[in-house]
Scaffold this motif. Structure first.
Motif, short mmCIF file in Angstrom:
data_model
loop_
_atom_site.label_atom_id
_atom_site.label_comp_id
_atom_site.label_asym_id
_atom_site.label_seq_id
_atom_site.Cartn_x
_atom_site.Cartn_y
_atom_site.Cartn_z
N GLY A 102 0.81 -1.21 0.00
CA GLY A 102 0.00 0.00 0.00
C GLY A 102 0.84 1.26 0.00
N ALA A 103 1.93 1.25 0.74
CA ALA A 103 2.81 2.42 0.79
C ALA A 103 3.53 2.63 -0.54
CB ALA A 103 3.84 2.24 1.91
N TYR A 104 3.95 1.54 -1.17
CA TYR A 104 4.63 1.64 -2.46
C TYR A 104 3.68 2.24 -3.51
CZ TYR A 104 7.04 0.38 -6.75
OH TYR A 104 7.65 0.42 -7.97
N ILE A 105 2.45 1.78 -3.52
CA ILE A 105 1.46 2.31 -4.47
C ILE A 105 1.23 3.79 -4.22
CG2 ILE A 105 -0.97 2.20 -5.15
CD1 ILE A 105 -0.86 -0.82 -4.59
N ALA A 106 1.15 4.19 -2.94
CA ALA A 106 0.90 5.59 -2.61
C ALA A 106 2.07 6.47 -3.00
CB ALA A 106 0.63 5.72 -1.11
N ASP A 107 3.30 6.06 -2.65
CA ASP A 107 4.48 6.89 -2.93
C ASP A 107 4.82 6.94 -4.42
OD1 ASP A 107 4.89 7.69 -0.34
OD2 ASP A 107 6.39 6.17 0.12
N THR A 108 4.45 5.90 -5.15
CA THR A 108 4.87 5.80 -6.55
C THR A 108 3.78 6.18 -7.55
OG1 THR A 108 6.32 3.98 -5.88
CG2 THR A 108 5.98 4.28 -8.23
N THR A 123 -5.02 6.14 -2.47
CA THR A 123 -4.69 4.78 -2.01
C THR A 123 -5.51 4.42 -0.78
OG1 THR A 123 -2.43 5.05 -2.84
CG2 THR A 123 -2.82 3.23 -1.31
N PHE A 124 -5.60 5.38 0.14
CA PHE A 124 -6.40 5.17 1.34
C PHE A 124 -7.87 4.96 1.00
CE2 PHE A 124 -9.35 6.96 4.42
CZ PHE A 124 -9.08 6.20 5.54
N THR A 125 -8.39 5.77 0.08
CA THR A 125 -9.80 5.70 -0.29
C THR A 125 -10.18 4.31 -0.80
OG1 THR A 125 -9.93 8.06 -0.82
CG2 THR A 125 -11.56 6.62 -1.84
N LYS A 132 -3.28 1.62 6.69
CA LYS A 132 -2.36 1.81 7.81
C LYS A 132 -1.17 2.72 7.49
CE LYS A 132 -3.37 -2.40 10.43
NZ LYS A 132 -3.93 -1.68 11.58
N PRO A 133 -0.47 2.53 6.37
CA PRO A 133 0.71 3.37 6.16
C PRO A 133 0.38 4.77 5.67
CG PRO A 133 0.43 1.96 4.27
CD PRO A 133 -0.65 1.58 5.26
N ASN A 134 -0.85 5.00 5.22
CA ASN A 134 -1.17 6.26 4.57
C ASN A 134 -1.98 7.23 5.41
OD1 ASN A 134 0.06 5.85 1.90
ND2 ASN A 134 -1.40 4.18 1.72
N ILE A 135 -2.79 6.70 6.34
CA ILE A 135 -3.62 7.61 7.12
C ILE A 135 -2.79 8.41 8.12
CG2 ILE A 135 -4.23 5.83 8.81
CD1 ILE A 135 -6.54 8.62 7.48
#
Length: 588
Positions: free
Chosen positions: A84-90, A97-99, A158-161
Motif C-alpha cells: 500500500g505504501a509503495y502504491i501511494a508513494d509511486t 490509495t487510502f480511499t 495503515k501506512p497512509n492515514i
C-alpha cells in the motif's frame, strides 16, 4: 515569487491548486482523521483481541494451531502496508490509495460479520460437539477469506492515514512544525481510545451476547468514520510528488556504487557530485547533507565516475539502510506484544475471572489495561515529561528519537520478568491444589496478570509511538509512506516470528514423548520455560539496539524556502543530532 497566505511546503488541494495555510491542514484537518483512526482500531482489535477465543471455542482449533493462525493473520495485516505504501508513494498518492483500500477494509468487516452471524456462513460445529471442525469446510474457508480481505484493505490504510495526517503540518512554518512534534502522540492517543472500546466492550459483547453483534458494531462504526473522513476533504493538504519512485532511486545508488567499487573514497565531500542549490529551489525538493555512514555508497556520487548519483540520492539510500538496521531490533519486542492476543489470553482463561458473585471478566478484556495505561501516560509524557527534558537537553522532543525507543525496548525486559514470575506463581498454585484438567480453574485471580499489561502500555508510549515518529521523521522526502511501513512490517514480522517460535518450541519440546511447553492443557505445560526463553531474546535484542543506535546518523537536510520579503532562503534543518534544531538563513 509570492506565496503569502499559502503553505510554504508546496501543499495543494485535491485538484492540485495551492492551499491557504490558515484555512487548511493543522488540527482542523486532523480532527477528521483521528476519528477514523479510533474506529479503525476498534474494528481491528474487536477482531484480533478475541480471535484466539473464537478459534478455540467456535472452530475448536488446538491451542498451538489457533495461536499460529492468529499471529499469521495479524502479521499479514501489518505486512500488506508495504504494498500500500509503495502504491501511494509511486502512483496514486496517499489520499486515493487510502480511499480504495478503506472500501476493501469495510468489505472484509461486512463479510466477517456475516460469517459469524448467519447460519449459511457459520461453521456447523460448536464447543460442545467435542470434535474438530474440518478446516476444509466452506464455512471455515469463508471466515478466513473475510479475515484476509480485511488484511488487504489494511495494507492501503495503515501506512497512509498517519502519514497523511502528518502532511497536514507545514515543516517550513515554525509554529506548525512545533505542533507537529505532538501529532504522533495524540494520533496514537486516538488509536488507544479505539482499542479500549474494543477490549472493554466488544469482547464482552462477543462472549456474552453474540459474535455477530460484537463484529457488527465496529463495522458500523468504521462506515461512519469513513463518512466523516470524506466530509473533511476540503480541509486536507496533499503533498506533490517531486521525484521518481524512491525505491528506483535507491536501486540506482546501489548499482552505481557497485559499478564504482574500484574507486577509492576520501573523507572530502568536495569530490562528490551534487546539484546546485538553485536546482533544489526550482524543484522544491530538499537537499540532504553528506554523512560519514555507509561510506561505500559514497562511490556512487564520485565526480570522476561516469553518470554519478547526487549526494542527496546517496544520503537517501544511507537513511534507508540505517532505518533498516533499527527495524531489525523492533522484531523481538513486537514478538512479545504478540503474546497479548494469544498466550496472555489463554493464560487468563485458566485463572479465576469472577468479580462479585457471578460476573466473569473475558480474558481478552485485560488488554484494556494496556490501553488505559497508555491513555494516562501519553498526556503525562506530552505535557510534563517533554517540557521537563526539553529544558535540560535543548531538544524540542525532550529526548532523541532513539533514546525514546531505547526506554521502550528496555521496558519490554521488565514485562517478561514480571510475566515469568507470575507464571511461576500460577504453576505453584496448580501444584498446590492438584489442578490437572484443561478446563479446571486455577484458584488465582486473573488480576495477577495486570502488572505485565500495565508495563506494556507504559512502555508502548516510548516504543510504539516512538517507532512511528522515528520512521516518519527519518524517511527521505517522498518516502514517508514507505518509511512508515518499517513500523507496520516490524509488527508483522514479529507476529510471524511468534508463530514460528511457538511451532518450533512445541515440536522440539514434544520430542521423546515429553510434554510440550505450550500444550493444549496449559495447566499441564511449562509456559514459564517459554517466557524465560523470550526474556533471554529481548535482553540480547536490547544490547543489539544499543550498539546500532550508537552507529546511527540522523537525517540532516537543507531545505529551500522563500522568505517573507520574497528572497530565497536556505534553511539547514537538522534531526536529533542537533538538539537545538536551529535555522540558518542565507541569501543566494
Amino acid at each position: 515569487m509570492e506565496n503569502r497566505g499559502y503553505t510554504q511546503d508546496g501543499s495543494v488541494d485535491l485538484r492540485g491548486r495551492p492551499v491557504a495555510a490558515a484555512e487548511t491542514g493543522r488540527w482542523k484537518a486532523c480532527g477528521f482523521l483521528v476519528g477514523y483512526e479510533a474506529f479503525e482500531r476498534m474494528a481491528f482489535y474487536g477482531v484480533a483481541a478475541n480471535l484466539v477465543v473464537y478459534l478455540t471455542t467456535e472452530l475448536q482449533e488446538a491451542t498451538v494451531s489457533s495461536v499460529r493462525n492468529v499471529t499469521t493473520w495479524s502479521g499479514s495485516v501489518w505486512m500488506t502496508p508495504i504494498i500500500g505504501a509503495y502504491i501511494a508513494d509511486t502512483y496514486l498518492g496517499r489520499f486515493w490509495t487510502f480511499t480504495i483500500s478503506s472500501l476493501i477494509y469495510v468489505l472484509g468487516m461486512v463479510l466477517l460479520t456475516a460469517a459469524v452471524s448467519f447460519k449459511p456462513f457459520h461453521p456447523k460445529c460448536t464447543a460442545s460437539s467435542g470434535s474438530l471442525c474440518p478446516t476444509s469446510s466452506k464455512e471455515v474457508a469463508f471466515f478466513y477469506i473475510s479475515l484476509y480481505i480485511m488484511a488487504i484493505g489494511a495494507g492501503g490504510t495503515k501506512p497512509n492515514i498517519s502519514t497523511f495526517g502528518a502532511d497536514q503540518f507545514d515543516d517550513y512554518d515554525p509554529y506548525e512544525r512545533k505542533l507537529k512534534t505532538s501529532f504522533f502522540n495524540w494520533w496514537m492517543f486516538s488509536s488507544f481510545i479505539g482499542g479500549l472500546m474494543a477490549t472493554l466492550g466488544l469482547v464482552y459483547v462477543q462472549e456474552n451476547v453474540g459474535w455477530g453483534l460484537g463484529y457488527g458494531i465496529p463495522t458500523a462504526g468504521l462506515m461512519l468514520s469513513l463518512l466523516l473522513f470524506y466530509i473533511g476533504t476540503p480541509f486536507y493538504r496533499h503533498k506533490v510528488k517531486k521525484a521518481e519512485s524512491p525505491m528506483k532511486e535507491i536501486s540506482k545508488v546501489i548499482k552505481t556504487a557497485l559499478e564504482n567499487r574500484q574507486y577509492n573514497v576520501s573523507g572530502d565531500s568536495k569530490v562528490l557530485y551534487e546539484l546546485e542549490r538553485q536546482q533544489y529551489l526550482t524543484t522544491a525538493k530538499r537537499q540532504l547533507q553528506h554523512s560519514s555512514s555507509f561510506k561505500f555508497l559514497d562511490k556512487a556520487a564520485l565526480k570522476e565516475s561516469t553518470n554519478p548519483c547526487t549526494v542527496t540520492e546517496v544520503e537517501t539510500t544511507k537513511l534507508f539502510f540505517g532505518m533498516f538496521l533499527v527495524w531489525l531490533t523492533t522484531i523481538v519486542p513486537t514478538t512479545i506484544f504478540a503474546q497479548v492476543n494469544t498466550l496472555f489470553v489463554k493464560q487468563g482463561t485458566t485463572l479465576d475471572r469472577t468479580i462479585g458473585h457471578s460476573f466473569q471478566i473475558p480474558a481478552a478484556s485485560l488488554g484494556s489495561f494496556i490501553t488505559i495505561s497508555m491513555l494516562i501516560s501519553v498526556p503525562i509524557y506530552d505535557k510534563y515529561f517533554v517540557p521537563f527534558m526539553r529544558r535540560r537537553t535543548g531538544n524540542p522532543r525532550g529526548i532523541t528519537l532513539l533514546q525514546r525507543l531505547g526506554i521502550g525496548f528496555f521496558s519490554v525486559i521488565f514485562v517478561m520478568i514480571v510475566a515469568y514470575f507470575v507464571e511461576l506463581k500460577r504453576m505453584h498454585a496448580i501444584t498446590r491444589y492438584g489442578i490437572k484438567g484443561p478446563k479446571e480453574t486455577v484458584p488465582m485471580s486473573i488480576f495477577w496478570l495486570l502488572p505485565q499489561y500495565v508495563l506494556l502500555g507504559v512502555g508502548d508510549v516510548f516504543s510504539a509511538i516512538g517507532l512511528l515518529e522515528f520512521f516518519y521523521e527519518q524517511s527521505p522526502e517522498g518516502m514517508q509512506s514507505l518509511g512508515t511501513t518499517f513500523f507496520t512490517s516490524g509488527i508483522g514480522i514479529g507476529n510471524f516470528m511468534n508463530s514460528l517460535l511457538i511451532t518450533a518450541v512445541d515440536k522440539i519440546t514434544r520430542r521423546g514423548g515429553r510434554k510440550s511447553w505450550i500444550g493444549d492443557n496449559l495447566n499441564d505445560s511449562h509456559l514459564d520455560y517459554y517466557y524465560a526463553f523470550l526474556l533471554v531474546l529481548v535482553s540480547v535484542n536490547f544490547f543489539a539496539f544499543i550498539w546500532i543506535s550508537k552507529q546511527y546518523k540522523y537525517k540532516s537536510e537543507v531545505a529551500v524556502g522563500v522568505a517573507e520579503n520574497g528572497a530565497v532562503q536556505m534553511e539547514d534543518k537538522f534531526g536529533d543530532a542537533h538538539p537545538n534544531d536551529s535555522y540558518l538563513g542565507e541569501k543566494l
